[in-house]
Design an enzyme around this catalytic site. Structure first.
Site, PDB file in Angstrom:
ATOM      1  N   GLU A  64     -11.210  -9.034   2.729  1.00 34.69           N
ATOM      2  CA  GLU A  64     -10.007  -8.690   3.454  1.00 34.69           C
ATOM      3  C   GLU A  64     -10.286  -8.782   5.043  1.00 34.69           C
ATOM      4  O   GLU A  64     -11.126  -7.781   5.367  1.00 34.69           O
ATOM      5  CB  GLU A  64      -9.458  -7.543   3.051  1.00 34.69           C
ATOM      6  CG  GLU A  64      -8.018  -7.268   3.588  1.00 34.69           C
ATOM      7  CD  GLU A  64      -7.083  -6.282   2.715  1.00 34.69           C
ATOM      8  OE1 GLU A  64      -7.355  -6.369   1.536  1.00 34.69           O
ATOM      9  OE2 GLU A  64      -6.527  -5.413   3.450  1.00 34.69           O
ATOM     10  N   ARG A  86      -8.948   8.381  -0.893  1.00 34.61           N
ATOM     11  CA  ARG A  86     -10.236   8.651  -0.034  1.00 34.61           C
ATOM     12  C   ARG A  86     -11.175   9.924  -0.464  1.00 34.61           C
ATOM     13  O   ARG A  86     -10.453  10.650  -1.340  1.00 34.61           O
ATOM     14  CB  ARG A  86      -9.569   9.149   1.392  1.00 34.61           C
ATOM     15  CG  ARG A  86      -8.798   8.070   1.850  1.00 34.61           C
ATOM     16  CD  ARG A  86      -8.406   8.509   3.436  1.00 34.61           C
ATOM     17  NE  ARG A  86      -9.356   8.713   4.179  1.00 34.61           N
ATOM     18  CZ  ARG A  86      -9.721   7.673   5.377  1.00 34.61           C
ATOM     19  NH1 ARG A  86      -8.949   6.673   5.410  1.00 34.61           N
ATOM     20  NH2 ARG A  86     -10.469   8.030   6.179  1.00 34.61           N
ATOM     21  N   ARG A 127      -6.783  12.861   0.913  1.00 36.33           N
ATOM     22  CA  ARG A 127      -5.723  13.321   1.939  1.00 36.33           C
ATOM     23  C   ARG A 127      -4.471  12.892   1.581  1.00 36.33           C
ATOM     24  O   ARG A 127      -3.267  13.213   1.912  1.00 36.33           O
ATOM     25  CB  ARG A 127      -6.140  13.013   3.323  1.00 36.33           C
ATOM     26  CG  ARG A 127      -6.262  11.569   3.521  1.00 36.33           C
ATOM     27  CD  ARG A 127      -6.447  11.307   5.138  1.00 36.33           C
ATOM     28  NE  ARG A 127      -7.680  11.420   5.537  1.00 36.33           N
ATOM     29  CZ  ARG A 127      -8.010  10.978   6.543  1.00 36.33           C
ATOM     30  NH1 ARG A 127      -7.560  10.311   7.384  1.00 36.33           N
ATOM     31  NH2 ARG A 127      -9.401  11.264   6.863  1.00 36.33           N
ATOM     32  N   HIS A 154       0.780   6.142   1.850  1.00 39.02           N
ATOM     33  CA  HIS A 154       1.728   7.203   2.850  1.00 39.02           C
ATOM     34  C   HIS A 154       2.785   7.928   2.162  1.00 39.02           C
ATOM     35  O   HIS A 154       3.422   8.556   2.669  1.00 39.02           O
ATOM     36  CB  HIS A 154       1.875   6.539   4.074  1.00 39.02           C
ATOM     37  CG  HIS A 154       0.649   6.264   4.689  1.00 39.02           C
ATOM     38  ND1 HIS A 154      -0.018   7.297   5.227  1.00 39.02           N
ATOM     39  CD2 HIS A 154      -0.071   5.071   5.164  1.00 39.02           C
ATOM     40  CE1 HIS A 154      -1.309   6.640   5.535  1.00 39.02           C
ATOM     41  NE2 HIS A 154      -1.319   5.374   5.743  1.00 39.02           N
ATOM     42  N   HIS A 206      -3.857  -4.462   7.653  1.00 33.28           N
ATOM     43  CA  HIS A 206      -4.210  -3.274   8.631  1.00 33.28           C
ATOM     44  C   HIS A 206      -3.182  -3.567   9.844  1.00 33.28           C
ATOM     45  O   HIS A 206      -3.218  -4.221  10.401  1.00 33.28           O
ATOM     46  CB  HIS A 206      -5.436  -2.925   8.963  1.00 33.28           C
ATOM     47  CG  HIS A 206      -5.499  -1.424   9.315  1.00 33.28           C
ATOM     48  ND1 HIS A 206      -5.147  -0.803  10.310  1.00 33.28           N
ATOM     49  CD2 HIS A 206      -5.986  -0.469   8.429  1.00 33.28           C
ATOM     50  CE1 HIS A 206      -5.363   0.489  10.212  1.00 33.28           C
ATOM     51  NE2 HIS A 206      -6.059   0.513   9.131  1.00 33.28           N
ATOM     52  N   THR A 263      -8.570   3.705   8.431  1.00 36.34           N
ATOM     53  CA  THR A 263      -9.629   3.024   8.434  1.00 36.34           C
ATOM     54  C   THR A 263      -9.735   2.067   9.526  1.00 36.34           C
ATOM     55  O   THR A 263      -9.120   1.006   9.888  1.00 36.34           O
ATOM     56  CB  THR A 263      -9.640   1.825   7.236  1.00 36.34           C
ATOM     57  OG1 THR A 263      -9.028   2.838   6.009  1.00 36.34           O
ATOM     58  CG2 THR A 263     -11.038   1.326   6.711  1.00 36.34           C
ATOM     59  N   ASN A 271       0.772  -1.040  -0.026  1.00 35.17           N
ATOM     60  CA  ASN A 271       0.038  -0.001   0.123  1.00 35.17           C
ATOM     61  C   ASN A 271       1.049   1.117  -0.109  1.00 35.17           C
ATOM     62  O   ASN A 271       1.485   1.765   0.710  1.00 35.17           O
ATOM     63  CB  ASN A 271      -0.729  -0.262   1.251  1.00 35.17           C
ATOM     64  CG  ASN A 271      -1.907   1.101   1.285  1.00 35.17           C
ATOM     65  OD1 ASN A 271      -1.522   2.111   0.995  1.00 35.17           O
ATOM     66  ND2 ASN A 271      -3.029   0.720   1.608  1.00 35.17           N
ATOM     67  N   GLU A 320      -8.624   0.908  -3.151  1.00 30.63           N
ATOM     68  CA  GLU A 320      -9.565   0.739  -2.296  1.00 30.63           C
ATOM     69  C   GLU A 320     -10.576   2.052  -2.160  1.00 30.63           C
ATOM     70  O   GLU A 320      -9.772   3.006  -2.504  1.00 30.63           O
ATOM     71  CB  GLU A 320      -8.627   0.825  -0.765  1.00 30.63           C
ATOM     72  CG  GLU A 320      -7.941  -0.489  -0.310  1.00 30.63           C
ATOM     73  CD  GLU A 320      -7.415  -0.122   0.826  1.00 30.63           C
ATOM     74  OE1 GLU A 320      -7.328   0.749   1.474  1.00 30.63           O
ATOM     75  OE2 GLU A 320      -6.446  -0.909   1.246  1.00 30.63           O
ATOM     76  N   HIS A 362      -5.387   3.810  -1.803  1.00 32.78           N
ATOM     77  CA  HIS A 362      -6.987   4.012  -1.426  1.00 32.78           C
ATOM     78  C   HIS A 362      -7.114   5.446  -1.494  1.00 32.78           C
ATOM     79  O   HIS A 362      -6.446   6.376  -1.077  1.00 32.78           O
ATOM     80  CB  HIS A 362      -6.872   3.799   0.145  1.00 32.78           C
ATOM     81  CG  HIS A 362      -8.282   4.384   0.940  1.00 32.78           C
ATOM     82  ND1 HIS A 362      -8.333   4.247   2.301  1.00 32.78           N
ATOM     83  CD2 HIS A 362      -9.459   4.746   0.135  1.00 32.78           C
ATOM     84  CE1 HIS A 362      -9.780   4.427   2.801  1.00 32.78           C
ATOM     85  NE2 HIS A 362     -10.401   4.711   1.536  1.00 32.78           N
TER      86      HIS A 362
HETATM   87  N1  PXP Z   1      -6.102  -3.219   3.904  1.00 33.89           N
HETATM   88  C1  PXP Z   1      -7.062  -2.168   3.881  1.00 33.89           C
HETATM   89  C2  PXP Z   1      -8.300  -2.466   3.389  1.00 33.89           C
HETATM   90  C3  PXP Z   1      -6.356  -0.820   4.418  1.00 33.89           C
HETATM   91  O1  PXP Z   1      -7.585   0.179   4.326  1.00 33.89           O
HETATM   92  C4  PXP Z   1      -5.414  -0.485   4.815  1.00 33.89           C
HETATM   93  C5  PXP Z   1      -4.888   0.704   5.141  1.00 33.89           C
HETATM   94  O2  PXP Z   1      -5.190   1.679   4.127  1.00 33.89           O
HETATM   95  C6  PXP Z   1      -4.530  -1.611   4.960  1.00 33.89           C
HETATM   96  C7  PXP Z   1      -4.698  -3.004   4.290  1.00 33.89           C
HETATM   97  C8  PXP Z   1      -2.835  -1.546   5.106  1.00 33.89           C
HETATM   98  O3  PXP Z   1      -2.732  -0.948   6.266  1.00 33.89           O
HETATM   99  P1  PXP Z   1      -1.470  -0.378   7.000  1.00 33.89           P
HETATM  100  O4  PXP Z   1      -1.230   0.817   6.042  1.00 33.89           O
HETATM  101  O5  PXP Z   1      -1.881  -0.140   8.302  1.00 33.89           O
HETATM  102  O6  PXP Z   1      -0.628  -1.611   6.743  1.00 33.89           O
END
Ligand code: PXP
Length: 254
Positions: A160, A54, A58, A19, A203, A110, A16, A79, A52
């Site tokens: 998921e 949003r 952001r 960030h 997550h 999330t 992901n 996402e 994602h």
């Molecule tokens: N899976 C989903 C559905 C998420 O919303 C997120 C965070 O955006 C992640 C995985 C990844 O989480 P993290 O960034 O905490 O590793």
């Protein structure tokens, strides 16, 4: 069953990159570029990229999604919240996968899974066109039987499982709770698999928490972001992802 599970192959890692965009947006600059991060993730052994978009934009922007769709050779897991605006965007791009997540403006990330059981009809109608467009529809939920059953009934291909509660309990030293969360994730992963759903999880996962989850035989994919982008400050992005990949393989006995 055990033999069948062993033959399912390698656990996929979805990186992901949200960030990377968070850091870019903090200064309104053009760097660091999430697309460059996606390419490095591929070189480091990622099997997919997750982003994602949003509602408040952001981190990931509409232009990032366009760029990823145009240049990425890995499958994109897009996402999004279950809104008309996001559905239109997904139908325009037709990414490999669409993961439906709950979204609240005021949250930092999330926070929980989607309430599928309470919104079954609306969600069934919402995901139908995405499925018809060829996207694999995934639903981000807590590890609860009623949510899994509802996700199955609405015709999702993938669930998921939210690993946030397990990771938080670990980080805060609540060991009994952590172990109970892990057990719940393990049981629900097997339950969903028995229903014929493909099981993903993610997550809050870190090097310390990934292995017990990666060891679930039914699990097909982990999506990991925040920790990897943070760790990249110290090790560089490719080595941080490569280490996560190594731990996942180790958990699978590879
Ligand atoms: N899976 C989903 C559905 C998420 O919303 C997120 C965070 O955006 C992640 C995985 C990844 O989480 P993290 O960034 O905490 O590793």
């Amino acid at each position: 069953m055990a033999e069948e599970q062993k033959s399912r192959g390698k656990l996929r890692l979805g990186v992901n990159i949200d960030h990377v965009a968070t850091v870019r947006n903090a200064r309104g600059s053009a760097y660091p570029d999430p697309l460059r991060a996606a390419k490095l993730a591929e070189e480091a052994g990622a099997d997919g990229i997750t982003a994602h978009l949003r509602e408040d934009r952001r981190h990931i922007s509409d232009a990032d999604i366009e760029g990823l769709m145009d240049t990425l050779s890995l499958p994109l897991n897009f996402e999004m919240a279950a809104t008309d605006e996001m559905q239109k965007i997904a139908l325009r791009h037709k990414p490999h996968a669409v993961c439906i997540v709950p979204e609240k403006r005021e949250e930092r990330t999330t926070e929980g899974g989607l309430e599928v059981a309470r919104e079954e009809n609306r969600l069934a109608h919402f995901i139908a066109p995405l499925r018809d467009a060829g996207c694999r529809v995934s639903i981000f939920i807590a590890a609860e039987k009623r949510q899994i059953e509802a996700a199955h009934r609405i015709g999702a291909a993938v669930i998921e499982l939210h690993t946030g509660a397990y990771c938080d309990a670990h980080a805060e030293g609540r060991i009994e709770e952590r172990d109970a969360e892990l057990e719940r994730l393990r049981e629900m992963s097997a339950f969903a698999d028995d229903l014929g759903l493909e099981v993903h999880a993610g997550h809050g996962l870190t090097y310390d928490t990934v292995k017990p989850v990666a060891a679930f035989p039914e699990l097909m994919e982990l999506n990991i972001g925040h920790f990897l982008i943070g760790e990249a400050i110290f090790r560089g992005l490719k080595p941080s992802i490569a280490e996560m990949r190594r731990l996942m393989d180790e958990a699978r006995g590879g």
